[in-house]
Design a protein around this motif. Structure first.
Motif, PDB file in Angstrom:
ATOM      1  N   VAL A 299       0.859  -1.192   0.000  1.00 21.36           N
ATOM      2  CA  VAL A 299       0.000   0.000   0.000  1.00 21.36           C
ATOM      3  C   VAL A 299       0.895   1.242   0.000  1.00 21.36           C
ATOM      4  N   PRO A 300       0.684   2.167  -0.950  1.00 18.54           N
ATOM      5  CA  PRO A 300       1.513   3.382  -0.988  1.00 18.54           C
ATOM      6  C   PRO A 300       1.433   4.140   0.338  1.00 18.54           C
ATOM      7  N   GLU A 301       2.483   4.889   0.647  1.00 17.75           N
ATOM      8  CA  GLU A 301       2.538   5.574   1.949  1.00 17.75           C
ATOM      9  C   GLU A 301       1.422   6.595   2.131  1.00 17.75           C
ATOM     10  N   TYR A 302       0.944   7.214   1.064  1.00 20.33           N
ATOM     11  CA  TYR A 302      -0.111   8.216   1.185  1.00 20.33           C
ATOM     12  C   TYR A 302      -1.498   7.589   1.325  1.00 20.33           C
ATOM     13  N   ALA A 303      -1.626   6.316   0.971  1.00 17.94           N
ATOM     14  CA  ALA A 303      -2.938   5.665   0.909  1.00 17.94           C
ATOM     15  C   ALA A 303      -3.290   4.952   2.207  1.00 17.94           C
ATOM     16  N   GLY A 304      -4.592   4.870   2.452  1.00 24.27           N
ATOM     17  CA  GLY A 304      -5.095   4.103   3.572  1.00 24.27           C
ATOM     18  C   GLY A 304      -5.632   2.775   3.062  1.00 24.27           C
ATOM     19  N   LEU A 305      -5.893   1.857   3.978  1.00 24.13           N
ATOM     20  CA  LEU A 305      -6.406   0.542   3.612  1.00 24.13           C
ATOM     21  C   LEU A 305      -7.622   0.230   4.477  1.00 24.13           C
ATOM     22  N   LEU A 306      -8.710  -0.136   3.814  1.00 18.56           N
ATOM     23  CA  LEU A 306      -9.954  -0.508   4.486  1.00 18.56           C
ATOM     24  C   LEU A 306     -10.289  -1.943   4.140  1.00 18.56           C
ATOM     25  N   THR A 307     -10.980  -2.609   5.038  1.00 18.01           N
ATOM     26  CA  THR A 307     -11.505  -3.936   4.745  1.00 18.01           C
ATOM     27  C   THR A 307     -12.883  -4.042   5.377  1.00 18.01           C
ATOM     28  N   VAL A 308     -13.583  -5.105   5.052  1.00 19.12           N
ATOM     29  CA  VAL A 308     -14.939  -5.289   5.576  1.00 19.12           C
ATOM     30  C   VAL A 308     -14.954  -6.433   6.578  1.00 19.12           C
ATOM     31  N   GLU A 309     -15.847  -6.313   7.530  1.00 23.26           N
ATOM     32  CA  GLU A 309     -16.015  -7.335   8.558  1.00 23.26           C
ATOM     33  C   GLU A 309     -17.427  -7.881   8.459  1.00 23.26           C
ATOM     34  N   LYS A 310     -17.946  -8.374   9.544  1.00 21.67           N
ATOM     35  CA  LYS A 310     -19.297  -8.942   9.546  1.00 21.67           C
ATOM     36  C   LYS A 310     -20.335  -7.892   9.159  1.00 21.67           C
ATOM     37  N   ALA A 311     -21.444  -8.366   8.642  1.00 25.68           N
ATOM     38  CA  ALA A 311     -22.508  -7.477   8.180  1.00 25.68           C
ATOM     39  C   ALA A 311     -23.149  -6.734   9.350  1.00 25.68           C
ATOM     40  N   SER A 312     -23.504  -5.484   9.102  1.00 32.35           N
ATOM     41  CA  SER A 312     -24.184  -4.664  10.092  1.00 32.35           C
ATOM     42  C   SER A 312     -25.578  -5.226  10.361  1.00 32.35           C
ATOM     43  N   GLN A 313     -25.999  -5.191  11.610  1.00 29.84           N
ATOM     44  CA  GLN A 313     -27.320  -5.723  11.933  1.00 29.84           C
ATOM     45  C   GLN A 313     -28.443  -4.829  11.417  1.00 29.84           C
ATOM     46  N   TRP A 314     -28.143  -3.554  11.123  1.00 32.26           N
ATOM     47  CA  TRP A 314     -29.191  -2.650  10.647  1.00 32.26           C
ATOM     48  C   TRP A 314     -29.326  -2.641   9.138  1.00 32.26           C
ATOM     49  N   SER A 315     -28.210  -2.507   8.437  1.00 32.95           N
ATOM     50  CA  SER A 315     -28.303  -2.361   6.986  1.00 32.95           C
ATOM     51  C   SER A 315     -28.002  -3.645   6.227  1.00 32.95           C
ATOM     52  N   GLY A 316     -27.331  -4.605   6.862  1.00 34.36           N
ATOM     53  CA  GLY A 316     -26.930  -5.820   6.168  1.00 34.36           C
ATOM     54  C   GLY A 316     -25.654  -5.636   5.362  1.00 34.36           C
ATOM     55  N   VAL A 317     -25.131  -4.412   5.337  1.00 32.28           N
ATOM     56  CA  VAL A 317     -23.891  -4.109   4.627  1.00 32.28           C
ATOM     57  C   VAL A 317     -22.733  -4.362   5.587  1.00 32.28           C
ATOM     58  N   PRO A 318     -21.655  -5.016   5.141  1.00 31.20           N
ATOM     59  CA  PRO A 318     -20.518  -5.256   6.029  1.00 31.20           C
ATOM     60  C   PRO A 318     -19.954  -3.953   6.595  1.00 31.20           C
ATOM     61  N   GLU A 319     -19.545  -4.017   7.850  1.00 31.49           N
ATOM     62  CA  GLU A 319     -18.931  -2.858   8.486  1.00 31.49           C
ATOM     63  C   GLU A 319     -17.497  -2.722   8.016  1.00 31.49           C
ATOM     64  N   VAL A 320     -17.040  -1.488   7.885  1.00 24.51           N
ATOM     65  CA  VAL A 320     -15.697  -1.208   7.398  1.00 24.51           C
ATOM     66  C   VAL A 320     -14.738  -1.052   8.572  1.00 24.51           C
ATOM     67  N   THR A 321     -13.571  -1.668   8.436  1.00 23.20           N
ATOM     68  CA  THR A 321     -12.504  -1.541   9.423  1.00 23.20           C
ATOM     69  C   THR A 321     -11.332  -0.829   8.759  1.00 23.20           C
ATOM     70  N   VAL A 322     -10.782   0.153   9.432  1.00 23.90           N
ATOM     71  CA  VAL A 322      -9.611   0.864   8.917  1.00 23.90           C
ATOM     72  C   VAL A 322      -8.371   0.096   9.338  1.00 23.90           C
ATOM     73  N   VAL A 323      -7.667  -0.478   8.359  1.00 23.24           N
ATOM     74  CA  VAL A 323      -6.432  -1.219   8.616  1.00 23.24           C
ATOM     75  C   VAL A 323      -5.266  -0.246   8.695  1.00 23.24           C
ATOM     76  N   LYS A 324      -5.270   0.739   7.796  1.00 23.76           N
ATOM     77  CA  LYS A 324      -4.215   1.765   7.758  1.00 23.76           C
ATOM     78  C   LYS A 324      -4.878   3.098   7.426  1.00 23.76           C
ATOM     79  N   ARG A 325      -4.613   4.104   8.212  1.00 29.58           N
ATOM     80  CA  ARG A 325      -5.180   5.430   7.968  1.00 29.58           C
ATOM     81  C   ARG A 325      -4.445   6.110   6.812  1.00 29.58           C
ATOM     82  N   ALA A 326      -5.198   6.844   6.011  1.00 28.53           N
ATOM     83  CA  ALA A 326      -4.604   7.600   4.904  1.00 28.53           C
ATOM     84  C   ALA A 326      -3.966   8.876   5.449  1.00 28.53           C
TER      85      ALA A 326
END
Length: 185
Positions: free
Chosen positions: A112-139
């Motif tokens: 991952v370039p030094e200026y870029a952040g990295l996000l990934t998804v975890e388990k689905a949100s109980q409200w929307s059904g969309v996976p929650e996002v986890t910040v692995v590396k801040r931009a």
């Protein structure tokens, strides 16, 4: 020696990552506007971000959706990315992120370039059904980012109709067997 056939990422993976990035920009980053595959005019010729959010300060947070390691590595060759790394770009987003599936994180973390952040998804949100996002590396916040004009924001919104139709079409092709993936649970 047999090689494994390349697996094409399912439309559900792509649509899920788009939805997760959109929800993260809107509700976590509190962007007042979120658009898909639309850019402010000045860097439209150089790059076409997958998802962008416009903050309350009218600055851009850009999120690139990557579903394979090869796709991630190919991104480094895009003209807009190369220009940004060399400092030649005309405009910069305030923050730049990649969003990937959890199984990709360990494979690409060192690339991952030094200026870029990295996000990934975890388990689905109980409200929307969309996976929650986890910040692995801040931009890194890029202070060269310009404030968008109301004209640029209006043009971005005007062009969203076609993108929404394409996204709805993509989501309609997802069958019941594609809805649950082991990385979404």
């Amino acid at each position: 020696m047999k090689t494994k056939p390349k697996r094409k990422p399912s439309s559900c993976h792509i649509a899920t990552l788009f939805a997760a990035a959109t929800e993260w920009l809107r509700y976590v980053q509190r962007c007042r506007m979120v658009c898909w595959e639309r850019t402010p005019f000045s860097y439209a010729a150089r790059s076409r971000p997958d998802v962008i959010g416009v903050t309350r300060a009218s600055k851009v947070i850009e999120v690139e959706v990557k579903v394979t390691v090869a796709d991630f590595r190919a991104n480094a060759l895009k003209r807009g990315i190369v220009d940004r790394q060399r400092g030649y770009a005309l405009d910069y987003p305030e923050r730049f992120y990649f969003i990937v599936t959890p199984d990709m994180v360990d494979k690409i973390a060192g690339e991952v370039p030094e200026y870029a952040g990295l996000l990934t998804v975890e388990k689905a949100s109980q409200w929307s059904g969309v996976p929650e996002v986890t910040v692995v590396k801040r931009a890194v916040i890029d202070h060269r980012a310009k404030v968008l004009t109301r004209y640029q924001m209006g043009r971005m919104l005007m062009h969203q109709t076609g993108t929404l139709v394409r996204l709805a079409s993509l989501l309609s092709r997802v069958g019941p067997e594609d809805v649950t993936h082991d990385w979404m649970i």
